[in-house]
Design a protein around this motif. Structure first.
Motif, PDB file in Angstrom:
ATOM      1  N   GLU A   1      16.490 -44.458  31.553  1.00 27.24           N
ATOM      2  CA  GLU A   1      17.005 -43.336  30.426  1.00 27.24           C
ATOM      3  C   GLU A   1      16.521 -43.551  29.387  1.00 27.24           C
ATOM      4  N   ARG A   2      15.447 -42.694  29.199  1.00 23.46           N
ATOM      5  CA  ARG A   2      14.581 -42.612  27.797  1.00 23.46           C
ATOM      6  C   ARG A   2      14.666 -41.247  27.299  1.00 23.46           C
ATOM      7  N   PRO A   3      15.793 -40.946  26.499  1.00 23.04           N
ATOM      8  CA  PRO A   3      16.021 -39.477  26.036  1.00 23.04           C
ATOM      9  C   PRO A   3      15.134 -39.424  24.986  1.00 23.04           C
ATOM     10  N   GLN A   4      15.020 -38.280  24.515  1.00 22.44           N
ATOM     11  CA  GLN A   4      14.231 -37.520  23.350  1.00 22.44           C
ATOM     12  C   GLN A   4      15.049 -38.291  22.108  1.00 22.44           C
ATOM     13  N   ALA A   5      14.124 -38.475  21.103  1.00 19.13           N
ATOM     14  CA  ALA A   5      14.460 -38.972  19.570  1.00 19.13           C
ATOM     15  C   ALA A   5      13.726 -37.843  18.876  1.00 19.13           C
ATOM     16  N   SER A   6      14.377 -37.768  17.574  1.00 15.33           N
ATOM     17  CA  SER A   6      13.589 -36.747  16.765  1.00 15.33           C
ATOM     18  C   SER A   6      13.952 -37.023  15.174  1.00 15.33           C
ATOM     19  N   TRP A   7      13.250 -36.380  14.422  1.00 15.18           N
ATOM     20  CA  TRP A   7      13.230 -36.498  13.052  1.00 15.18           C
ATOM     21  C   TRP A   7      12.958 -35.278  12.505  1.00 15.18           C
ATOM     22  N   ASN A   8      13.586 -34.629  11.546  1.00 21.03           N
ATOM     23  CA  ASN A   8      13.076 -33.440  10.659  1.00 21.03           C
ATOM     24  C   ASN A   8      12.672 -33.767   9.295  1.00 21.03           C
ATOM     25  N   ASP A   9      11.242 -33.341   9.255  1.00 18.77           N
ATOM     26  CA  ASP A   9      10.625 -33.553   7.918  1.00 18.77           C
ATOM     27  C   ASP A   9      10.931 -32.247   7.240  1.00 18.77           C
ATOM     28  N   THR A  10      11.607 -32.258   6.229  1.00 14.10           N
ATOM     29  CA  THR A  10      11.871 -31.377   5.309  1.00 14.10           C
ATOM     30  C   THR A  10      11.057 -31.017   3.941  1.00 14.10           C
ATOM     31  N   THR A  11      10.135 -31.891   3.698  1.00 18.87           N
ATOM     32  CA  THR A  11       9.327 -31.823   2.504  1.00 18.87           C
ATOM     33  C   THR A  11       8.125 -31.147   2.835  1.00 18.87           C
ATOM     34  N   VAL A  12       7.858 -30.220   3.782  1.00 18.48           N
ATOM     35  CA  VAL A  12       6.595 -29.522   4.252  1.00 18.48           C
ATOM     36  C   VAL A  12       6.586 -28.565   3.768  1.00 18.48           C
ATOM     37  N   LYS A  13       5.455 -27.849   3.334  1.00 16.02           N
ATOM     38  CA  LYS A  13       5.366 -26.526   2.801  1.00 16.02           C
ATOM     39  C   LYS A  13       4.667 -25.531   3.742  1.00 16.02           C
ATOM     40  N   ALA A  14       4.978 -24.209   3.696  1.00  9.90           N
ATOM     41  CA  ALA A  14       4.613 -23.218   4.606  1.00  9.90           C
ATOM     42  C   ALA A  14       3.012 -22.900   4.493  1.00  9.90           C
ATOM     43  N   GLY A  15       2.502 -22.808   5.687  1.00  9.40           N
ATOM     44  CA  GLY A  15       0.997 -22.346   5.613  1.00  9.40           C
ATOM     45  C   GLY A  15       0.070 -23.882   5.656  1.00  9.40           C
ATOM     46  N   GLN A  16       0.769 -25.156   5.609  1.00  7.27           N
ATOM     47  CA  GLN A  16      -0.002 -26.084   5.443  1.00  7.27           C
ATOM     48  C   GLN A  16       0.039 -26.878   6.900  1.00  7.27           C
ATOM     49  N   SER A  17      -0.911 -27.795   7.214  1.00  2.00           N
ATOM     50  CA  SER A  17      -0.949 -28.434   8.371  1.00  2.00           C
ATOM     51  C   SER A  17      -0.870 -29.868   8.071  1.00  2.00           C
ATOM     52  N   TYR A  18      -0.009 -30.426   9.387  1.00  2.00           N
ATOM     53  CA  TYR A  18       0.504 -31.809   9.012  1.00  2.00           C
ATOM     54  C   TYR A  18       0.076 -32.578  10.645  1.00  2.00           C
ATOM     55  N   SER A  19       0.209 -33.814  10.540  1.00  2.00           N
ATOM     56  CA  SER A  19       0.101 -34.535  11.611  1.00  2.00           C
ATOM     57  C   SER A  19       0.785 -35.985  11.719  1.00  2.00           C
ATOM     58  N   TYR A  20       1.289 -36.263  12.605  1.00  2.00           N
ATOM     59  CA  TYR A  20       2.433 -37.218  12.795  1.00  2.00           C
ATOM     60  C   TYR A  20       1.986 -38.127  13.979  1.00  2.00           C
ATOM     61  N   ARG A  21       2.227 -39.373  13.392  1.00  2.00           N
ATOM     62  CA  ARG A  21       2.207 -40.514  14.654  1.00  2.00           C
ATOM     63  C   ARG A  21       3.441 -41.651  14.760  1.00  2.00           C
ATOM     64  N   VAL A  22       3.703 -42.042  15.935  1.00  2.00           N
ATOM     65  CA  VAL A  22       4.864 -42.832  15.932  1.00  2.00           C
ATOM     66  C   VAL A  22       4.709 -44.119  16.416  1.00  2.00           C
ATOM     67  N   THR A  23       5.245 -45.148  15.883  1.00  2.00           N
ATOM     68  CA  THR A  23       5.299 -46.560  16.658  1.00  2.00           C
ATOM     69  C   THR A  23       6.613 -46.921  16.961  1.00  2.00           C
ATOM     70  N   ALA A  24       6.894 -47.908  18.125  1.00  2.00           N
ATOM     71  CA  ALA A  24       8.205 -48.473  18.471  1.00  2.00           C
ATOM     72  C   ALA A  24       7.880 -49.824  18.278  1.00  2.00           C
ATOM     73  N   THR A  25       9.078 -50.492  17.480  1.00  2.00           N
ATOM     74  CA  THR A  25       9.106 -52.076  17.336  1.00  2.00           C
ATOM     75  C   THR A  25      10.411 -52.595  18.029  1.00  2.00           C
ATOM     76  N   ASP A  26      10.311 -53.710  18.636  1.00  2.00           N
ATOM     77  CA  ASP A  26      11.319 -54.335  19.294  1.00  2.00           C
ATOM     78  C   ASP A  26      11.980 -55.296  18.063  1.00  2.00           C
ATOM     79  N   ALA A  27      13.004 -55.947  18.451  1.00  3.32           N
ATOM     80  CA  ALA A  27      14.074 -56.876  17.776  1.00  3.32           C
ATOM     81  C   ALA A  27      12.994 -58.121  17.235  1.00  3.32           C
ATOM     82  N   ALA A  28      12.210 -58.324  18.153  1.00  5.19           N
ATOM     83  CA  ALA A  28      11.196 -59.495  17.653  1.00  5.19           C
ATOM     84  C   ALA A  28      10.092 -59.127  17.018  1.00  5.19           C
ATOM     85  N   GLY A  29      10.012 -57.974  16.587  1.00  4.45           N
ATOM     86  CA  GLY A  29       8.828 -57.444  15.699  1.00  4.45           C
ATOM     87  C   GLY A  29       7.732 -57.056  16.692  1.00  4.45           C
ATOM     88  N   ASN A  30       7.671 -57.107  17.881  1.00  8.36           N
ATOM     89  CA  ASN A  30       6.511 -56.693  18.597  1.00  8.36           C
ATOM     90  C   ASN A  30       6.195 -55.170  18.689  1.00  8.36           C
TER      91      ASN A  30
END
Length: 924
Positions: free
Chosen positions: A480-509
């Protein structure tokens, strides 16, 4: 089953970053694994037998394993010579290596085996049961006592048991025995018996059963004994598979009648709060899972997962079990499919237990502990037994059985897991980003999977920055791996952005960074997707994904991503909606998308999608079913096409209720069509291309938990069933709503699909260079980096070939995008201005001495650029750029301070390195 083959989880979100309006949430240092799980899922090097382990016990840091094997060998990665081990091995709990204790269990006729082990309360005696006639040459009869300190059989302990012993439990003075026998010491003792723990003398305790005994457990207070097995009577009293009898006489104290006749109890365990059974069955309607009993032996919960549970081990509030569970649909968890050999769940429900279903309270929900195994040898059961041992302050969970693989690595019959040392990193998130209106980007990802952590911390990085812009925690399980999301509300119209995501467990891996998820923020609202979101869609698949197998949910706050099956064709263009959105292509034989977590559908709902096809074999467009990649056995709430191209919308409420387009209203004409099905208090309605095509009075459908399917799933027995369950063609803009849309809403969606939309052009610099006042004659046109500084001066020049505005559109936004280099101090505290270049120049010849003239009116500026390689955007004057569209145009970068800015040039091979203009065109 012995050889069977055949929820919307709440996201706990902790948000931090400029886009949330909250302060940074610091994730506290946590234990190595997610509580209450006590062990990692990382297997440790362990010696392994060449056969099957049926029994396991531990004492004083030593683990004893019995079964059917002749030798043990080192872990495959270590290598080395094997050692003789005749159906028994003693191993150091901390190292996994054999100890000096050697015992050989043999028999003169047939195959000897050790099936049960138990240790006395004082940890001085090991009892062994099975089918054998001697231990190290000392005659016994399928039951033996071993002095642990000397590792020698007790010659005076040899009760005569003429058939296989399958289970043991011991008190201070009594050893209780279960198995296949009908007599002990020549006296009638059918399947259960009790002998003196010291001498082996038969006791008068009698609990005769009509079928084999497989489990025996003394109650916590010592007054009763729980019996498990195949039986239907004990001492002539009807009770199937489970019974409670007096510990002194064997008289029946409690019977059970709710375990199906084709199911048996394989093991019974206990903790301070109650008792637990492991159950196995054959055929349909079996009980294959786990049962929790209160201290008064009444049932408190029943986990009805299918897949032959062999052993249950309660430890620190968690029930660990060995099985080959393949279908936990009854528990609202994973549907029928792959086998899961190790499970963990709380020993009891937290708070109020759920209401009974079919007369049974569901078991506690599975926890995030999921080592993998395989069926292995013998009966193909997988793991059979478990034990917890402690040594030098570390606790070890040992498991034995028939498996030959653990976590994908070769390991036979024995493995172990520790309470410390989690080294496994989560899987890499699959991320994407989308924007449907100015000022907001939705970054979303499929939650990762970690074998021993169900709650992971996600960090979102923007434009290549090494510092996360937000932190999110979210729950996920292997199934069971539902989607998670976050809204970036500091972006400006007409500009391009790119995003990358990491996952970390409780042990720091920490996982690897996800692939870049690029997005350009529109200069105006995108009418169609904005309306779908505002009308309340809680699933919205736009099919703009660039990688398999994840399909992003674009709904506002939704978390129902999709999983592709069979690799459908991605980014089919043009899609159904004006703009850059794409469609997904399906082959009509095996491809589909299903939603990634189980959910229920209310009495009111709407299903909506666009499609294009010329198929004559029909198929399912969208529907709800109780399985995922495999065909559902329960399915409805569906839109499907007949062989002739007619459309049908149907639910099931005791009978199939459908609405179908007219005989000559066919839609397999290879054009885009919009189809919507609604159900609510007013009944059912089918809409096609914004028009009402029929209604009926059905206001309800059969409730069940399941998964949404697009492109295929079963259609067995439905009216006008097509040749194919799978749809051949393109599908786009699929949405599900928890309400019945009105006809006005449906018509608005159809009309908005053709509404004008912004278009974006990204123009990479065709030539670039910089000049250096300190080296006035040097040419830098081939340099991989560019520089800007006021004193002593660096100036950068960029040339772009600008497109003309598309017909009927004007430039609505323009920005310059560049990326700071990786050298130390590449950022600047100074303001950098973008100005037009008024003179001529070339990268191959321009020096500080021959540099061109620059305009004095800035087109845009950026007030400081932080250190660290990252993409930056500079908003440009739209009118000034509009005036030079369709021409070759040069820009200069200048500053007035002394702190240099270093950026990548178009010659660099770094990701996202080349400077580019982002031009957004839209309606006048």
């Amino acid at each position: 089953m012995r050889r069977s083959r055949g929820l919307s989880a709440a996201l706990a979100l902790s948000l931090a970053g400029a886009g949330t309006g909250l302060g940074l949430v610091l994730t506290p240092e946590a234990a190595a694994i997610t509580p209450p799980v006590a062990f990692t899922a990382d297997e440790l090097p362990t010696w392994q037998p060449n056969g099957v382990v049926f029994a396991m016990e531990q004492a004083n840091g030593t683990v004893f394993a019995g079964g059917t094997f002749s030798a043990v060998r080192p872990p495959d990665a270590v290598g080395g010579a094997e050692q003789e081990a005749v159906n028994f091995v003693a191993l150091d709990a901390a190292t996994g290596n054999p100890t000096a204790c050697k015992l050989a269990f043999t028999v003169g006729d047939g195959t000897a085996t050790v099936r049960a082990l138990a240790v006395s309360k004082d940890k001085k005696t090991l009892y062994a049961g099975g089918y054998f006639g001697a231990v190290n040459g000392t005659p016994v009869s399928s039951l033996a006592a071993i002095d642990i300190e000397t590792c020698t059989p007790k010659a005076g302990f040899h009760p005569g048991v003429p058939a296989t012993v399958r289970a043991l439990d011991v008190t201070d003075d009594t050893l209780y025995v279960a198995g296949d026998f009908g007599t002990v010491e020549g006296q009638t003792r059918e399947r259960f018996a009790a002998v003196d723990a010291a001498s082996g003398a038969l006791k008068p305790w009698t609990a005769n059963a009509d079928e084999p005994g497989r489990a025996v457990k003394v109650s916590n207070d010592g007054k009763n004994v729980l019996l498990g097995g195949d039986f239907f009577t004990v001492n002539g009293t009807n009770t199937h598979a489970l019974a409670v009898v007096s510990a002194t006489t064997g008289a029946v104290a409690k019977t059970y009648s709710t375990i199906p006749s084709n199911s048996v109890v394989k093991h019974i365990s206990a903790d301070a709060t109650g008792y637990y059974t492991a159950n196995e069955g054959s055929g349909g309607g079996v009980f294959d899972g786990r049962m929790g009993l209160n201290t008064d032996f009444s049932e408190k919960w029943r986990d009805r997962c299918l897949g032959a549970t062999q052993y249950v081990l309660p430890y620190d509030g968690v029930l660990y079990s060995s099985s080959h569970a393949h279908d936990c649909s009854s528990e609202l968890e994973f549907p029928d499919g792959k086998r899961n050999f190790f499970l963990a769940q709380p020993t009891d429900h937290t708070g109020t237990a759920p209401a009974p279903v079919d007369g049974f309270v569901r078991g506690p929900r599975k926890l995030g502990w999921h080592p993998t195994a395989n069926d292995g040898v013998g009966e193909g059961i997988g793991p059979r037994v478990m034990s917890v041992a402690e040594k030098d302050g570390v606790k070890y969970l040992w498991a034995g059985g028939e498996f030959t693989l653990i976590n994908g690595q070769s390991q036979q019959g024995l493995t172990r897991f520790a309470s410390t040392g989690d080294v496994g990193a989560p899987t890499t998130p699959v991320a994407s980003a989308a924007a449907v209106k100015p000022g907001e980007v939705q970054v979303r990802w499929r939650t990762s999977y970690d074998q021993d952590d169900s709650r992971l911390t996600y960090r979102i990085y923007r434009n290549g920055s090494a510092t996360p812009i937000a932190t999110v925690t979210a729950d996920s399980l292997e199934f069971e791996r539902p989607q998670a999301s976050w809204n970036d509300t500091t972006v400006k119209a007409g500009q391009s952005y790119s995003y990358r995501v990491t996952a970390t467990d409780a042990a720091g891996n920490t996982s690897a960074l996800s692939a870049n998820a690029p997005v350009t923020v529109p200069a105006s609202v995108q009418a169609y997707p904005d309306r779908v979101r505002s009308d309340g869609a809680n699933l919205y698949w736009r099919y703009d994904d660039t990688v398999s197998p994840y399909v992003a949910d674009s709904s506002d706050g939704g978390n129902t991503g999709g999983i592709q099956v069979g690799a459908p064709a991605l980014r089919q263009s043009p899609g159904a909606v004006t703009g850059t959105s794409t469609a997904m292509g399906f082959n009509g034989t095996s491809q589909q998308v299903y939603s990634d977590h189980r959910q229920s559908v209310g009495a009111s709902f709407t299903v909506e999608t666009w499609f294009k096809t010329n198929t004559t074999r029909g198929g399912k467009l969208i529907g709800f079913g109780n399985n995922t990649a495999n065909s559902s056995s329960t399915f409805d709430k569906q839109l499907y096409m007949t062989n002739t191209g007619r459309l049908a919308f149907g639910v099931y409420n005791g009978t199939a209720r459908t609405i179908t387009t007219g005989l000559f209203e066919t839609y397999n004409d290879n054009k885009w069509h919009h189809v919507v099905g609604t159900q609510g208090p007013g009944g059912m309605t089918l809409y096609v291309d914004g028009q009402n095509k029929g209604t009926n009075s059905a206001t309800n459908s059969t409730p069940y938990a399941g998964f949404w399917h697009v492109g295929g799933d079963s259609l067995t027995s439905w009216p006008n069933r097509p040749t194919s369950n799978f749809f051949a063609g393109q599908i786009d803009e699929t949405a599900v709503y928890p309400t019945a849309l009105t006809q006005a809403q449906v018509k608005a969606h159809f009309d908005l699909a053709k509404a004008p939309a912004d278009t974006v052009s990204k123009v990479t610099a065709s030539e670039d260079t910089y000049v250096n006042q300190g080296a006035p004659g040097t040419v830098y046109g081939a340099s991989s980096s560019l520089a800007v500084r006021g004193s002593s001066a660096y100036e950068t020049y960029l040339r772009f070939t600008l497109p003309a505005a598309p017909a009927g559109q004007v430039l609505k936004a323009a920005s310059l995008q560049f990326k700071t280099s990786t050298q130390s101090g590449a950022g600047t505290a100074d303001t950098v201005s973008v100005v037009p270049v008024t003179g001529t120049w070339s990268g191959a010849a321009t020096t500080f001495t021959t540099k061109p003239a620059l305009g004095t009116t800035p087109l845009g500026s950026i007030a400081g650029v932080p250190d660290g390689s990252a993409v930056q955007n500079v908003e440009l004057d739209t009118a000034a750029v509009s005036a030079v569209l369709g021409s070759s145009y040069s820009l200069g970068l200048t500053s007035t301070g002394t702190d240099p800015l270093w950026i990548w040039s178009s010659e660099s091979t770094a990701a996202d390195a080349a400077p580019q203009l982002v031009l957004t065109f839209g309606q006048k």
